[in-house]
Design a protein around this motif. Structure first.
Motif, PDB file in Angstrom:
ATOM      1  N   THR A  89       0.838  -1.196   0.000  1.00  0.00           N
ATOM      2  CA  THR A  89       0.000   0.000   0.000  1.00  0.00           C
ATOM      3  C   THR A  89       0.874   1.248   0.000  1.00  0.00           C
ATOM      4  OG1 THR A  89      -0.115   0.139   2.402  1.00  0.00           O
ATOM      5  CG2 THR A  89      -1.801  -1.209   1.297  1.00  0.00           C
ATOM      6  N   SER A  90       0.251   2.388  -0.195  1.00  0.00           N
ATOM      7  CA  SER A  90       1.006   3.644  -0.213  1.00  0.00           C
ATOM      8  C   SER A  90       1.704   3.906   1.116  1.00  0.00           C
ATOM      9  CB  SER A  90       0.092   4.814  -0.572  1.00  0.00           C
ATOM     10  OG  SER A  90      -0.865   5.016   0.437  1.00  0.00           O
ATOM     11  N   ALA A  91       1.194   3.349   2.204  1.00  0.00           N
ATOM     12  CA  ALA A  91       1.825   3.547   3.515  1.00  0.00           C
ATOM     13  C   ALA A  91       3.267   3.060   3.526  1.00  0.00           C
ATOM     14  CB  ALA A  91       1.019   2.840   4.599  1.00  0.00           C
ATOM     15  N   PRO A 113      -2.631  10.873  -9.721  1.00  0.00           N
ATOM     16  CA  PRO A 113      -2.274  12.232  -9.319  1.00  0.00           C
ATOM     17  C   PRO A 113      -3.307  13.321  -9.617  1.00  0.00           C
ATOM     18  CG  PRO A 113      -0.930  11.534 -11.178  1.00  0.00           C
ATOM     19  CD  PRO A 113      -1.732  10.352 -10.748  1.00  0.00           C
ATOM     20  N   VAL A 114      -3.857  13.361 -10.782  1.00  0.00           N
ATOM     21  CA  VAL A 114      -4.726  14.479 -11.147  1.00  0.00           C
ATOM     22  C   VAL A 114      -6.035  14.443 -10.379  1.00  0.00           C
ATOM     23  CG1 VAL A 114      -5.964  15.587 -13.058  1.00  0.00           C
ATOM     24  CG2 VAL A 114      -3.667  14.669 -13.422  1.00  0.00           C
ATOM     25  N   THR A 115      -6.651  13.268 -10.321  1.00  0.00           N
ATOM     26  CA  THR A 115      -7.940  13.151  -9.643  1.00  0.00           C
ATOM     27  C   THR A 115      -7.808  12.820  -8.162  1.00  0.00           C
ATOM     28  OG1 THR A 115      -8.084  10.828 -10.291  1.00  0.00           O
ATOM     29  CG2 THR A 115      -9.133  12.452 -11.747  1.00  0.00           C
ATOM     30  N   ARG A 116      -6.583  12.555  -7.724  1.00  0.00           N
ATOM     31  CA  ARG A 116      -6.308  12.219  -6.319  1.00  0.00           C
ATOM     32  C   ARG A 116      -7.254  11.139  -5.824  1.00  0.00           C
ATOM     33  NH1 ARG A 116      -5.796  17.362  -2.774  1.00  0.00           N
ATOM     34  NH2 ARG A 116      -5.527  15.738  -1.231  1.00  0.00           N
ATOM     35  N   ARG A 117      -7.195   9.996  -6.507  1.00  0.00           N
ATOM     36  CA  ARG A 117      -8.003   8.846  -6.096  1.00  0.00           C
ATOM     37  C   ARG A 117      -7.103   7.616  -6.007  1.00  0.00           C
ATOM     38  NH1 ARG A 117      -8.571   5.129 -10.063  1.00  0.00           N
ATOM     39  NH2 ARG A 117      -8.353   5.841 -12.215  1.00  0.00           N
ATOM     40  N   TRP A 118      -7.564   6.638  -5.242  1.00  0.00           N
ATOM     41  CA  TRP A 118      -6.856   5.375  -5.158  1.00  0.00           C
ATOM     42  C   TRP A 118      -7.122   4.577  -6.426  1.00  0.00           C
ATOM     43  CZ3 TRP A 118      -3.471   5.965  -1.630  1.00  0.00           C
ATOM     44  CH2 TRP A 118      -3.761   6.581  -0.429  1.00  0.00           C
ATOM     45  N   HIS A 119      -6.260   3.648  -6.726  1.00  0.00           N
ATOM     46  CA  HIS A 119      -6.426   2.789  -7.901  1.00  0.00           C
ATOM     47  C   HIS A 119      -7.502   1.738  -7.645  1.00  0.00           C
ATOM     48  CE1 HIS A 119      -3.048   4.404 -10.141  1.00  0.00           C
ATOM     49  NE2 HIS A 119      -2.422   4.487  -8.979  1.00  0.00           N
ATOM     50  N   THR A 120      -8.162   1.336  -8.699  1.00  0.00           N
ATOM     51  CA  THR A 120      -9.200   0.317  -8.619  1.00  0.00           C
ATOM     52  C   THR A 120      -8.565  -1.071  -8.531  1.00  0.00           C
ATOM     53  OG1 THR A 120      -9.322  -0.012 -11.005  1.00  0.00           O
ATOM     54  CG2 THR A 120     -10.716   1.748 -10.070  1.00  0.00           C
ATOM     55  N   VAL A 143       3.531   8.694  -5.339  1.00  0.00           N
ATOM     56  CA  VAL A 143       3.550   8.670  -3.872  1.00  0.00           C
ATOM     57  C   VAL A 143       4.056   9.997  -3.289  1.00  0.00           C
ATOM     58  CG1 VAL A 143       3.754   6.162  -3.694  1.00  0.00           C
ATOM     59  CG2 VAL A 143       5.824   7.565  -3.825  1.00  0.00           C
ATOM     60  N   ARG A 144       4.288  10.963  -4.146  1.00  0.00           N
ATOM     61  CA  ARG A 144       4.733  12.291  -3.714  1.00  0.00           C
ATOM     62  C   ARG A 144       4.003  13.356  -4.511  1.00  0.00           C
ATOM     63  NH1 ARG A 144       6.396   9.281  -0.631  1.00  0.00           N
ATOM     64  NH2 ARG A 144       8.441   8.917   0.168  1.00  0.00           N
ATOM     65  N   PRO A 145       3.709  14.502  -3.979  1.00  0.00           N
ATOM     66  CA  PRO A 145       3.958  14.868  -2.586  1.00  0.00           C
ATOM     67  C   PRO A 145       3.009  14.119  -1.640  1.00  0.00           C
ATOM     68  CG  PRO A 145       2.920  16.689  -3.738  1.00  0.00           C
ATOM     69  CD  PRO A 145       3.151  15.617  -4.748  1.00  0.00           C
ATOM     70  N   TRP A 146       3.570  13.708  -0.525  1.00  0.00           N
ATOM     71  CA  TRP A 146       2.871  12.889   0.445  1.00  0.00           C
ATOM     72  C   TRP A 146       1.571  13.555   0.924  1.00  0.00           C
ATOM     73  CZ3 TRP A 146       3.111   7.995   1.297  1.00  0.00           C
ATOM     74  CH2 TRP A 146       2.624   7.439   2.478  1.00  0.00           C
ATOM     75  N   ARG A 149      -1.981  12.720  -0.718  1.00  0.00           N
ATOM     76  CA  ARG A 149      -2.672  11.431  -0.636  1.00  0.00           C
ATOM     77  C   ARG A 149      -4.173  11.660  -0.504  1.00  0.00           C
ATOM     78  NH1 ARG A 149      -0.942   8.216   4.159  1.00  0.00           N
ATOM     79  NH2 ARG A 149      -1.756   6.432   3.052  1.00  0.00           N
ATOM     80  N   PRO A 150      -4.962  10.832  -1.185  1.00  0.00           N
ATOM     81  CA  PRO A 150      -6.432  10.974  -1.084  1.00  0.00           C
ATOM     82  C   PRO A 150      -6.934  10.741   0.328  1.00  0.00           C
ATOM     83  CG  PRO A 150      -5.836   9.499  -2.893  1.00  0.00           C
ATOM     84  CD  PRO A 150      -4.580   9.827  -2.158  1.00  0.00           C
TER      85      PRO A 150
END
Length: 150
Positions: A89-91, A113-120, A143-146, A149-150
């Motif tokens: 995970t992004s963590a 990045p643009v929509t600031r959403r997690w991947h499906t 994963v940046r800028p931290w 994160r959504p």
């Protein structure tokens, strides 16, 4: 090919379904065995405890890392004769941690990045299957800028 998929009813469900549709023998580790995709043999989630899953039972594995303990991951590595792809995970990409991308067979999840959403699950599964196919660790998204994160 015999493939173990940890996360077969969640984030890696599309990967398990794709592998089964391609004719591979897929075992899906799941909390709810009734939710594994068609063609996937269910294995109870508590079966990943060390010593339970056997030795040399699978040719490859896709593992959603948060679903296993370090001891269970080692047991999986013992039971798999080929590649074990870890989906992080992004963590795992927090600024205070070293990059996991230097490790073999890692898919590091980020966000779109643009929509600031997690991947499906479909996006994650597709990338995990690419790592399985070519053996190259990679990131999915950013994963940046931290702080973004959504």
């Amino acid at each position: 090919m015999r493939v173990l998929v940890v996360g077969a009813t969640g984030i890696l469900r599309p990967a398990a379904a794709t592998l089964a549709a391609e004719g591979h023998r897929v075992t899906g580790v799941a909390r709810d065995a009734s939710s594994v995709p068609t063609g996937v043999v269910p294995l109870s989630a508590d079966a990943t405890v060390p010593g339970f899953i056997g030795d040399g039972s699978w040719d490859a594995a896709l593992v959603y890392d948060p679903a296993v303990s370090p001891a269970s991951l080692e047991a999986i590595r013992t039971a798999v004769t080929g590649p074990v792809v870890r989906v992080l995970t992004s963590a795992a990409a927090a600024p205070d941690l070293p990059s996991a991308l230097s490790e073999p067979l890692v898919l590091q999840l980020g966000w779109v990045p643009v929509t600031r959403r997690w991947h499906t699950p479909a996006e994650v599964s597709s990338a995990a299957l690419q790592v399985l196919e070519d053996g190259d660790s990679r990131g999915l998204g950013v994963v940046r800028p931290w702080e973004d994160r959504p």
